[in-house]
Enzyme design. Structure first.
Site, PDB file in Angstrom:
ATOM      1  N   ASN A 212       4.192  26.394  67.966  1.00 17.69           N
ATOM      2  CA  ASN A 212       3.917  27.636  68.459  1.00 17.69           C
ATOM      3  C   ASN A 212       2.119  28.401  68.368  1.00 17.69           C
ATOM      4  O   ASN A 212       1.632  27.980  67.054  1.00 17.69           O
ATOM      5  CB  ASN A 212       4.711  29.229  69.179  1.00 17.69           C
ATOM      6  CG  ASN A 212       4.481  28.960  67.436  1.00 17.69           C
ATOM      7  OD1 ASN A 212       3.582  29.853  67.078  1.00 17.69           O
ATOM      8  ND2 ASN A 212       6.075  29.369  67.470  1.00 17.69           N
ATOM      9  N   ASP A 280      12.646  28.870  68.490  1.00 17.74           N
ATOM     10  CA  ASP A 280      13.886  29.283  68.993  1.00 17.74           C
ATOM     11  C   ASP A 280      14.977  28.124  68.807  1.00 17.74           C
ATOM     12  O   ASP A 280      16.313  28.135  68.326  1.00 17.74           O
ATOM     13  CB  ASP A 280      13.951  29.836  70.673  1.00 17.74           C
ATOM     14  CG  ASP A 280      13.641  31.874  70.247  1.00 17.74           C
ATOM     15  OD1 ASP A 280      13.826  31.847  69.111  1.00 17.74           O
ATOM     16  OD2 ASP A 280      12.663  32.093  71.213  1.00 17.74           O
ATOM     17  N   LYS A 290       9.105   6.730  63.881  1.00 17.90           N
ATOM     18  CA  LYS A 290       7.733   7.358  65.618  1.00 17.90           C
ATOM     19  C   LYS A 290       8.714   6.507  66.591  1.00 17.90           C
ATOM     20  O   LYS A 290       9.031   5.100  67.100  1.00 17.90           O
ATOM     21  CB  LYS A 290       6.712   6.345  64.854  1.00 17.90           C
ATOM     22  CG  LYS A 290       5.642   7.318  66.304  1.00 17.90           C
ATOM     23  CD  LYS A 290       4.168   6.909  66.140  1.00 17.90           C
ATOM     24  CE  LYS A 290       3.719   7.264  67.106  1.00 17.90           C
ATOM     25  NZ  LYS A 290       2.317   6.188  67.404  1.00 17.90           N
ATOM     26  N   PRO A 307      18.834  28.722  63.982  1.00 14.93           N
ATOM     27  CA  PRO A 307      19.737  30.071  62.912  1.00 14.93           C
ATOM     28  C   PRO A 307      18.469  31.317  63.209  1.00 14.93           C
ATOM     29  O   PRO A 307      17.455  31.454  63.358  1.00 14.93           O
ATOM     30  CB  PRO A 307      19.776  29.746  61.798  1.00 14.93           C
ATOM     31  CG  PRO A 307      18.821  28.728  61.154  1.00 14.93           C
ATOM     32  CD  PRO A 307      18.573  28.196  62.455  1.00 14.93           C
ATOM     33  N   ILE A 309      16.725  34.147  61.591  1.00 14.24           N
ATOM     34  CA  ILE A 309      17.159  34.354  60.317  1.00 14.24           C
ATOM     35  C   ILE A 309      16.203  36.344  60.295  1.00 14.24           C
ATOM     36  O   ILE A 309      17.226  36.590  59.311  1.00 14.24           O
ATOM     37  CB  ILE A 309      14.657  33.923  60.143  1.00 14.24           C
ATOM     38  CG1 ILE A 309      15.387  32.715  60.358  1.00 14.24           C
ATOM     39  CG2 ILE A 309      14.961  34.524  58.081  1.00 14.24           C
ATOM     40  CD1 ILE A 309      13.790  31.803  60.155  1.00 14.24           C
ATOM     41  N   PHE A 327       9.559  41.961  64.557  1.00  7.11           N
ATOM     42  CA  PHE A 327       8.547  41.928  65.771  1.00  7.11           C
ATOM     43  C   PHE A 327       8.948  41.356  66.917  1.00  7.11           C
ATOM     44  O   PHE A 327      10.002  40.617  67.128  1.00  7.11           O
ATOM     45  CB  PHE A 327       7.631  41.034  65.165  1.00  7.11           C
ATOM     46  CG  PHE A 327       6.598  41.810  64.330  1.00  7.11           C
ATOM     47  CD1 PHE A 327       6.817  42.277  63.352  1.00  7.11           C
ATOM     48  CD2 PHE A 327       4.861  41.884  64.952  1.00  7.11           C
ATOM     49  CE1 PHE A 327       6.018  42.880  62.401  1.00  7.11           C
ATOM     50  CE2 PHE A 327       4.340  42.585  63.723  1.00  7.11           C
ATOM     51  CZ  PHE A 327       4.773  43.291  62.812  1.00  7.11           C
TER      52      PHE A 327
HETATM   53  N1  CTP Z   1      12.906  35.652  64.508  1.00  8.97           N
HETATM   54  C1  CTP Z   1      13.561  35.099  63.086  1.00  8.97           C
HETATM   55  N2  CTP Z   1      14.514  33.963  63.404  1.00  8.97           N
HETATM   56  C2  CTP Z   1      14.447  33.841  64.396  1.00  8.97           C
HETATM   57  C3  CTP Z   1      14.135  33.977  66.077  1.00  8.97           C
HETATM   58  C4  CTP Z   1      12.891  35.618  65.696  1.00  8.97           C
HETATM   59  O1  CTP Z   1      13.931  35.365  61.853  1.00  8.97           O
HETATM   60  N3  CTP Z   1      14.772  32.014  64.722  1.00  8.97           N
HETATM   61  C5  CTP Z   1      12.698  37.058  64.574  1.00  8.97           C
HETATM   62  C6  CTP Z   1      11.612  37.490  64.429  1.00  8.97           C
HETATM   63  O2  CTP Z   1      10.665  37.140  63.350  1.00  8.97           O
HETATM   64  C7  CTP Z   1      10.769  38.294  65.457  1.00  8.97           C
HETATM   65  C8  CTP Z   1      12.054  38.520  65.879  1.00  8.97           C
HETATM   66  O3  CTP Z   1      13.479  37.596  65.580  1.00  8.97           O
HETATM   67  O4  CTP Z   1      10.749  39.630  64.516  1.00  8.97           O
HETATM   68  C9  CTP Z   1      12.050  38.837  67.377  1.00  8.97           C
HETATM   69  O5  CTP Z   1      11.733  37.454  67.442  1.00  8.97           O
HETATM   70  P1  CTP Z   1      11.566  36.505  69.231  1.00  8.97           P
HETATM   71  O6  CTP Z   1      10.962  35.484  69.517  1.00  8.97           O
HETATM   72  O7  CTP Z   1      10.339  37.780  69.954  1.00  8.97           O
HETATM   73  O8  CTP Z   1      12.820  37.294  69.601  1.00  8.97           O
HETATM   74  P2  CTP Z   1      13.615  36.821  70.239  1.00  8.97           P
HETATM   75  O9  CTP Z   1      15.042  36.698  69.403  1.00  8.97           O
HETATM   76  O10 CTP Z   1      13.321  34.576  70.383  1.00  8.97           O
HETATM   77  O11 CTP Z   1      14.067  36.937  71.650  1.00  8.97           O
HETATM   78  P3  CTP Z   1      13.815  35.861  73.197  1.00  8.97           P
HETATM   79  O12 CTP Z   1      12.862  34.740  72.786  1.00  8.97           O
HETATM   80  O13 CTP Z   1      14.892  36.051  74.208  1.00  8.97           O
HETATM   81  O14 CTP Z   1      11.833  37.012  73.432  1.00  8.97           O
END
Ligand code: CTP
Length: 403
Positions: A212, A280, A290, A307, A309, A327
């Site tokens: 991303n 995610d 490849k 997972p 985190i 965040f």
């Molecule tokens: N986060 C994390 N591990 C993941 C996904 C997210 O530690 N696998 C943490 C990010 O560092 C951030 C927070 O979770 O502090 C929110 O992440 P975000 O991607 O905005 O939220 P999601 O849980 O993915 O929810 P959604 O996709 O529904 O917005």
């Protein structure tokens, strides 16, 4: 604020030396006692008479001056000060400081001191950007020297770019920040802080990945601010283009699972701040070789969830940091979504920011954030990511102290 503080000002040889005369006056306005060392090159730009008239003291110039050594030896000169300020800090002076040279009074005093040093560099833009100068700046920062400036702008030599000495009010502000009580300026001293930053990369095959746009700017700024507040900081980061913050342990990872392992290894901590944009999902079956184009058309990728985190650490039981901060990158219903995330993830605070197209948050230098916790919502005016970082660290330090 600077009442009775003793400042040893080292004036190097640069056109910016004229600003150092003004600096002496403004420091005296604040109650400071200023002594000055004028280098031989510095004396080409300002006269010992002007410096001495302003300090109301002898101007120290020579290392092997019998009269100077009788009145105050060079060791005593640097030991007697509360702070050493090098302004202008020329490329040559910084090179001497970085490599421990002691062949004139200024470099000897700077080497002999056990006090903090503030450097205000001033030089031609190419000299500042030269790898040798940048290497020396890195060494000096590692040695604990604090820098103010240089600023970008038009230069006396007609070129444009970074190299102008910081303005007098900026130098004064830096001096005052260094002079405040360590218990106030370093509220996280004695605490461990863990920060995640940047994107993760999830492999598709040995040469491709899904990721991303996270730049790591906000997370890295938080790690830097926490270190400046005195914390022992570990920054676990995905691949980013921003430099490693000074004074921070940096652990570089790629995938979400690597990030979780590195975070686990960095615990325990008093505060954990999860600013990383973790993918995610990851590809269910990472191809060993490849993937090739072929008659069957594009490959169909299937995903499994990574997972979480933040949620894992927030529910860690005995290893849970006292403050767990997440965040939320949202494109709509920013605060409502953040509230839901706070509950779902089990953290103490969510820093919610709007990353919708047009806000310029992703990759940009500014951020508008909402702090969402069980105590309510606090919305901060748009400010730079560095300012958000410092304000967040101060907020967390107050929470940790129970204020
Ligand atoms: N986060 C994390 N591990 C993941 C996904 C997210 O530690 N696998 C943490 C990010 O560092 C951030 C927070 O979770 O502090 C929110 O992440 P975000 O991607 O905005 O939220 P999601 O849980 O993915 O929810 P959604 O996709 O529904 O917005």
């Amino acid at each position: 604020m600077l009442t009775a503080k003793r400042i040893l000002l080292v004036i190097g040889g640069g056109i910016a030396a004229y600003k150092s005369l003004e600096l002496i006056r403004r420091l005296q306005d604040r109650g400071a006692k200023v002594r000055a060392i004028l280098t031989r090159a510095g004396a080409e730009f300002v006269t010992p008479l002007s410096v001495g008239s302003l300090t109301g003291d002898k101007v120290f110039q020579e290392l092997f001056s019998l009269t100077d050594e009788n009145e105050m030896g060079h060791i005593e000169l640097s030991r007697d000060a509360d702070l050493l300020v090098v302004a202008p800090a020329t490329a040559d002076l910084m090179a001497k400081m970085a490599h421990g040279h002691a062949n004139d009074l200024a470099s000897t005093a700077l080497l002999a001191t056990d006090k903090r040093i503030l450097a205000a560099p001033a030089m031609n833009v190419r000299m500042w950007l030269h790898p040798a100068t940048q290497r020396n700046v890195g060494i000096l920062k590692g040695d604990g020297v604090t820098f103010v400036g240089p600023n970008a702008g038009g230069m006396a030599c007609g070129e444009f770019g970074p190299g102008r000495m910081a303005e007098v009010p900026e130098i004064i502000a830096a001096i005052e920040a260094m002079m405040v009580d360590p218990a106030v300026s370093r509220p996280l001293a004695g605490h461990r802080v863990l920060v995640t930053s940047g994107p993760t990369r999830e492999a598709i095959d040995p040469v491709r990945y899904i990721s991303n746009h996270s730049s790591g700017k906000q997370g890295h700024a938080i790690a830097k601010a926490a270190a400046e507040a005195g914390a022992d900081v570990t920054l676990v980061t995905g691949p980013v283009g921003v430099a490693d913050p000074v004074g921070v342990t940096v652990v570089k990872v790629e995938s979400a699972r690597d990030m979780l392992a590195a975070v686990d290894a960095a615990l325990p901590a008093s505060i954990a701040i999860f600013a990383a944009a973790v993918a995610d999902w990851r590809v269910a079956d990472i191809a060993g070789g490849k993937l090739k184009k072929g008659p069957d058309g594009p490959p169909a990728l299937s995903f499994v969830e990574n997972p979480d985190i933040l949620a894992t650490v927030a529910r860690h039981g005995t290893k849970r940091p006292r403050l767990v901060v997440g965040f939320a990158a949202e494109t709509e219903n920013v605060v409502d979504n953040a509230r839901a995330k706070l509950a779902r993830k089990g953290c103490d605070l969510i820093v919610a920011n709007d990353v919708a197209t047009g806000t310029g948050t992703f990759g940009g230098d500014a951020n508008t954030v909402h702090l969402v916790s069980s105590e309510g919502v606090e919305t901060w005016a748009r400010q730079s990511k560095d300012e958000v970082a410092r304000a967040l660290v101060a907020h967390l330090a107050r929470r940790l102290a129970g204020a």
